[in-house]
Design an enzyme around this catalytic site. Structure first.
Site, PDB file in Angstrom:
ATOM      1  CG  ASN A   1      -2.357-101.748   6.440  1.00 32.53           C
ATOM      2  OD1 ASN A   1      -1.361-101.264   5.744  1.00 32.53           O
ATOM      3  ND2 ASN A   1      -1.816-101.947   7.821  1.00 32.53           N
ATOM      4  NE  ARG A   2       2.738-106.450   7.190  1.00 29.13           N
ATOM      5  CZ  ARG A   2       3.993-106.138   7.319  1.00 29.13           C
ATOM      6  NH1 ARG A   2       4.851-106.929   6.520  1.00 29.13           N
ATOM      7  NH2 ARG A   2       4.443-105.260   7.943  1.00 29.13           N
TER       8      ARG A   2
ATOM      9  CE  LYS B   1       8.995 -99.947   6.838  1.00 36.77           C
ATOM     10  NZ  LYS B   1       8.866 -98.450   6.958  1.00 36.77           N
TER      11      LYS B   1
ATOM     12  CB  SER C   1       6.226 -84.755  -3.854  1.00 41.36           C
ATOM     13  OG  SER C   1       6.777 -83.629  -3.189  1.00 41.36           O
ATOM     14  N   GLY C   2       4.598 -84.089  -1.294  1.00 44.31           N
ATOM     15  CA  GLY C   2       3.966 -83.415  -0.480  1.00 44.31           C
ATOM     16  C   GLY C   2       3.678 -83.880   0.926  1.00 44.31           C
TER      17      GLY C   2
ATOM     18  CE  LYS D   1       8.634 -87.362  -4.307  1.00 40.84           C
ATOM     19  NZ  LYS D   1       8.831 -88.441  -3.321  1.00 40.84           N
TER      20      LYS D   1
ATOM     21  CG  HIS E   1      10.164 -83.205  -6.267  1.00 40.64           C
ATOM     22  ND1 HIS E   1      10.386 -83.686  -5.040  1.00 40.64           N
ATOM     23  CD2 HIS E   1       9.257 -82.208  -6.102  1.00 40.64           C
ATOM     24  CE1 HIS E   1       9.675 -82.916  -4.140  1.00 40.64           C
ATOM     25  NE2 HIS E   1       9.006 -82.149  -4.835  1.00 40.64           N
ATOM     26  CG  ASN E   2      12.541 -86.646  -3.364  1.00 38.24           C
ATOM     27  OD1 ASN E   2      11.346 -86.138  -3.998  1.00 38.24           O
ATOM     28  ND2 ASN E   2      12.343 -87.572  -2.597  1.00 38.24           N
TER      29      ASN E   2
ATOM     30  CD  GLU F   1      12.272 -82.708  -0.376  1.00 41.06           C
ATOM     31  OE1 GLU F   1      11.244 -82.928  -1.281  1.00 41.06           O
ATOM     32  OE2 GLU F   1      12.649 -83.201   0.558  1.00 41.06           O
ATOM     33  CE1 TYR F   2      17.166 -85.729  -0.118  1.00 40.45           C
ATOM     34  CE2 TYR F   2      19.369 -85.861   0.565  1.00 40.45           C
ATOM     35  CZ  TYR F   2      18.212 -86.493   0.627  1.00 40.45           C
ATOM     36  OH  TYR F   2      17.841 -87.525   1.061  1.00 40.45           O
TER      37      TYR F   2
ATOM     38  NE  ARG G   1      41.004 -88.972 -19.867  1.00 35.30           N
ATOM     39  CZ  ARG G   1      40.647 -89.296 -21.053  1.00 35.30           C
ATOM     40  NH1 ARG G   1      40.746 -88.556 -21.868  1.00 35.30           N
ATOM     41  NH2 ARG G   1      40.079 -90.608 -21.028  1.00 35.30           N
TER      42      ARG G   1
END
Ligand code: NDP
Length: 476
Positions: free
Chosen positions: A32-33, A75, A128-129, A182, A185-186, A189-190, A446
């Protein structure tokens, strides 16, 4: 000793993924940084398996057995690019970088192409999870080359959730396919969360049920076809009492929903692909409406229908109606999401199998649900449906639910209770059903103002009518 796999970025997700690898007997290099987090991980959880801590990026890379498998869990956005650049300089051809963060698939495509030039496999991977899933078994959606999946697949399948012995991890397709799936998927989820929230709101405001009573209704639903993680946690939330005030917990939470952006990406991408994901869009917009306290304050004085709730008999029937509306609307949300996955797959040549996607969403992820088995079956059948809605099981389910679904949408409109998710899903359903749409009139409009031309029902070719002249028609 060298590590099978390494994880850099040890916040909640990375730490738990590293522990998950270690618990499955894999030697894991960790980095990790800020190295205090690396040491904290080893101090606290070192007994769970074999961790090889590294203070520097150089050290981390030397700890990995070649070809190196390196998972980045930092991030999303610029930090991910910085970390990729740092490690790419230290890696060799054949090595693999897995980005398990919530990257935009377009970034993943760009990163994959750049690293491919250097012989490094870049594997954009949707995970996810949440925190718990990362530790106990997430749903994993890896993109990238088939060669990289041959080397990474077994170890990822090892730590993924399992349903009926099948790991919730499959090679989705090349480059950005995993992050695209993914993202959708989100988006689903919304939509799912919004529909559940509308069901709660209607049961409360139209049928007069208290949160604890609604929790019981949801618990009942969770033992039927709606069984899912989101229904289960909703029942728990609604049954929870605030310790401070003794009030239902949900009543003390401010009603402004936030978002991190993957729902918005889903809708933006759907607009680009021309896919009508109206249920997902309504869910994103409902969250943004909730956050606009200024216009909501201005709107509070607007007239509505005479306040009222359903009477005894109607109220008693209403919970069942709402169950049907929720199930039908949920089917539409998944149908729209799958349509988007198919459109993305065509656009980017990913050859994604929606049945496999449904299969790996059955466990580990936030939208895990019993009915995903039905979606998998629909796409496994020799006659792959053009829309999920036309698959036999779903067509029958919608046929059975539609009367109740219409009653719920009508009731919400009559009582002035917003149900944009239910209403949009029903409008989509009726849109697909309609043999003719008013799009014909739009084409005529149109042509009238912009000479955009139209096609006729009875002849091939494009036509324009001289609207400002003698209204003769000619082929163009
Ligand atoms: P965060 O998104 O909060 O990221 C924190 C981690 O990123 C820390 O390890 C931090 O290091 C590191 N970091 C940030 N900037 C840099 C940089 N410039 N250089 C090096 N390292 C940097 O952590 P999460 O664990 O919540 O999420 C990780 C990823 O997984 C994200 O992309 C997220 O979107 C995704 N994700 C998250 C889920 C969740 O439920 N939280 C679910 C699924 C995916 P340091 O300790 O030194 O600050």
């Amino acid at each position: 000793e060298r590590a099978h796999i390494g994880v850099t970025g040890l916040a909640v997700m990375g730490r738990n993924l590293a522990r998950n690898f270690a618990r499955h007997g894999h030697t894991v290099a960790v980095h990790n940084r800020t190295s205090a987090k690396t040491r904290a991980l080893v101090d606290e959880f070192g007994h769970e398996g074999t961790f090889l801590p590294a203070d520097t990026a150089e050290e981390f890379v030397t700890l990995l057995e070649p070809p190196r498998r390196l998972v980045i869990m930092v991030k999303a956005g610029a930090p991910t690019d910085a970390v990729i650049d740092e490690f790419a300089a230290l890696l060799e051809p054949g090595d693999m970088i897995v980005d398990g963060g919530n990257a935009h698939f377009a970034d993943t495509r760009r990163r994959e192409a750049a690293l491919r030039e250097r012989g490094i496999h870049f594997v954009g991977t949707g995970i996810s999870g949440g925190e718990e899933g990362a530790l106990l078994g997430p749903s994993i959606m890896p993109g990238g080359s088939p060669e990289s999946y041959a080397a990474l697949g077994p170890i990822l399948e090892d730590i993924a959730a399992k349903v009926d012995g099948v790991p919730c991890c499959t090679h989705i397709g090349p480059d950005g396919a995993g992050h695209f799936v993914k993202m959708v998927h989100n988006g689903i989820e919304y939509a799912d969360m919004q529909l559940i929230a509308e069901a709660y709101d209607l049961l409360g405001r139209a049928a007069g049920l208290r949160p604890a009573e609604i929790a019981e209704v949801f618990k009942g639903w969770n033992s039927g076809r709606l069984e899912s993680y989101l229904i289960e946690i909703t029942a728990e939330v609604l049954a929870h009492t605030d310790a401070d005030t003794g009030r239902p917990f949900v009543d003390v939470v401010q009603d402004r929903a936030e978002q991190k952006g993957t729902g918005r990406w889903t809708v933006q991408t759907a607009l680009d692909l021309g896919v009508p994901v109206s249920g997902i869009a309504e869910a994103v917009f409902a969250r943004s409406l909730s956050g606009h306290t200024d216009i909501r304050a201005a709107g509070r004085g607007l007239p509505g229908p005479t306040p009222g709730t359903l009477d005894g008999e109607a109220a008693a029937r209403f919970a069942d109606d709402v169950e049907q509306a929720l199930y039908a609307s949920k089917i539409v949300a998944y149908a729209q999401g799958i349509h988007q996955i198919e459109a993305g797959s065509t656009e980017y040549d990913w050859a994604i199998d929606p049945g496999k996607v449904a299969e790996i969403w059955r466990g580990g992820c936030i939208i895990r649900a019993r009915f995903l088995n039905r979606i998998r079956e629909a796409y496994d059948s020799p006659r792959r449906p053009d829309s999920l809605l036309s698959a036999e099981y779903f067509r029958d389910a919608l046929a059975g639910a539609q009367d109740a679904w219409r009653r719920v949408v009508a009731t919400s409109a009559e009582l002035g209770i917003p149900a944009p998710g239910f209403a949009a899903a029903l409008a989509y359903y009726d849109g697909l059903r309609s043999p003719r749409l008013p799009a014909a009139l739009i084409q005529a409009q149109r042509d009238f103002f912009g000479a955009h031309t139209y096609r006729r029902v009875d002849r091939d070719g494009s036509f324009h009518t001289e609207w400002s002249g003698d209204r003769t028609e000619h082929a163009v």
